[in-house]
Scaffold this motif. Sequence first.
Motif, mmCIF file in Angstrom:
data_model
loop_
_atom_site.group_PDB
_atom_site.id
_atom_site.type_symbol
_atom_site.label_atom_id
_atom_site.label_comp_id
_atom_site.label_asym_id
_atom_site.label_seq_id
_atom_site.Cartn_x
_atom_site.Cartn_y
_atom_site.Cartn_z
ATOM 1 N N ILE A 166 -5.442 5.434 -1.660
ATOM 2 C CA ILE A 166 -4.297 4.580 -1.997
ATOM 3 C C ILE A 166 -4.650 4.006 -3.364
ATOM 4 C CG2 ILE A 166 -2.981 2.508 -1.447
ATOM 5 C CD1 ILE A 166 -3.467 3.096 1.506
ATOM 6 N N PRO A 167 -3.989 4.483 -4.416
ATOM 7 C CA PRO A 167 -4.452 4.263 -5.788
ATOM 8 C C PRO A 167 -4.152 2.884 -6.378
ATOM 9 C CG PRO A 167 -2.456 5.559 -5.808
ATOM 10 C CD PRO A 167 -2.821 5.357 -4.360
ATOM 11 N N CYS A 168 -4.822 1.865 -5.881
ATOM 12 C CA CYS A 168 -4.637 0.515 -6.411
ATOM 13 C C CYS A 168 -5.125 0.420 -7.856
ATOM 14 C CB CYS A 168 -5.322 -0.518 -5.531
ATOM 15 S SG CYS A 168 -7.054 -0.184 -5.193
ATOM 16 N N HIS A 169 -5.956 1.363 -8.287
ATOM 17 C CA HIS A 169 -6.425 1.357 -9.675
ATOM 18 C C HIS A 169 -5.286 1.641 -10.653
ATOM 19 C CE1 HIS A 169 -6.781 5.587 -8.390
ATOM 20 N NE2 HIS A 169 -6.521 5.887 -9.657
ATOM 21 N N ALA A 194 6.087 -5.560 -6.942
ATOM 22 C CA ALA A 194 6.755 -6.675 -6.259
ATOM 23 C C ALA A 194 8.265 -6.436 -6.189
ATOM 24 C CB ALA A 194 6.447 -7.997 -6.959
ATOM 25 N N ILE A 195 8.855 -6.027 -7.290
ATOM 26 C CA ILE A 195 10.293 -5.739 -7.318
ATOM 27 C C ILE A 195 10.618 -4.572 -6.393
ATOM 28 C CG2 ILE A 195 12.157 -4.862 -8.802
ATOM 29 C CD1 ILE A 195 10.809 -6.552 -11.097
ATOM 30 N N GLU A 196 9.798 -3.532 -6.459
ATOM 31 C CA GLU A 196 10.015 -2.332 -5.647
ATOM 32 C C GLU A 196 10.036 -2.635 -4.150
ATOM 33 O OE1 GLU A 196 7.513 1.767 -4.949
ATOM 34 O OE2 GLU A 196 7.667 1.017 -7.005
ATOM 35 N N TRP A 254 0.819 -1.207 0.000
ATOM 36 C CA TRP A 254 0.000 0.000 0.000
ATOM 37 C C TRP A 254 0.858 1.265 0.000
ATOM 38 C CZ3 TRP A 254 -3.493 -2.285 4.366
ATOM 39 C CH2 TRP A 254 -4.278 -3.323 3.826
ATOM 40 N N LYS A 255 1.984 1.208 0.697
ATOM 41 C CA LYS A 255 2.908 2.351 0.677
ATOM 42 C C LYS A 255 3.471 2.548 -0.731
ATOM 43 C CE LYS A 255 6.944 4.315 2.895
ATOM 44 N NZ LYS A 255 7.996 4.152 3.886
ATOM 45 N N ALA A 256 3.829 1.454 -1.387
ATOM 46 C CA ALA A 256 4.352 1.540 -2.760
ATOM 47 C C ALA A 256 3.281 2.077 -3.715
ATOM 48 C CB ALA A 256 4.859 0.179 -3.223
#
Length: 161
Positions: free
Chosen positions: A123-126, A98-100, A80-82
């Motif tokens: 939190i822009p999961c879109h 995932a890499i980040e 969520w932070k990423a």
Amino acid sequence: MNNFYTFSYINSPIGIIFIKSTPAGVCQIDIGYNLNKDISIVCTKDSPVSIQLMEYFQGIRKNFNIKVDIKGTPFQMKVWKALSSIPYGSTKTYKDIAIEIGSPKGYRAVAQACSKNPVPIIIPCHRVVGSNGRLGGYSGGGGIKSKTYLLTLEKSGGQIV
């Protein structure tokens, strides 16, 4: 534990957005909510988060400055932070995230964490898409139709005709 909640909502282009907050911040956003199912809840339309979400849909706001009060596993919190660092109008893939966060093979777990995001849009999961460019799911509410709308809104700089 404080059980004091405030509730607000907005009518948006993707349906009614219901917002639940604690004194520490926003803890839940539901898109496409049916207010009639919770008649006993008293809601307001003028909370700071409601105002900021309306500004977002009007193309005025590109970033949110509201506190969130969310709970998740350590992995979910990293995801969520990423997600929060993805710029307005941009996208990243599940694999990029995932890499980040240091789990290069964890793209499916990233997708799962995105689906558990308690405060979509904030939190822009879109903004996360598949490596093949496909939109994938959007558990934030409203499904692919809402995700498509949000991405189109942002790609157009907030000016959907």
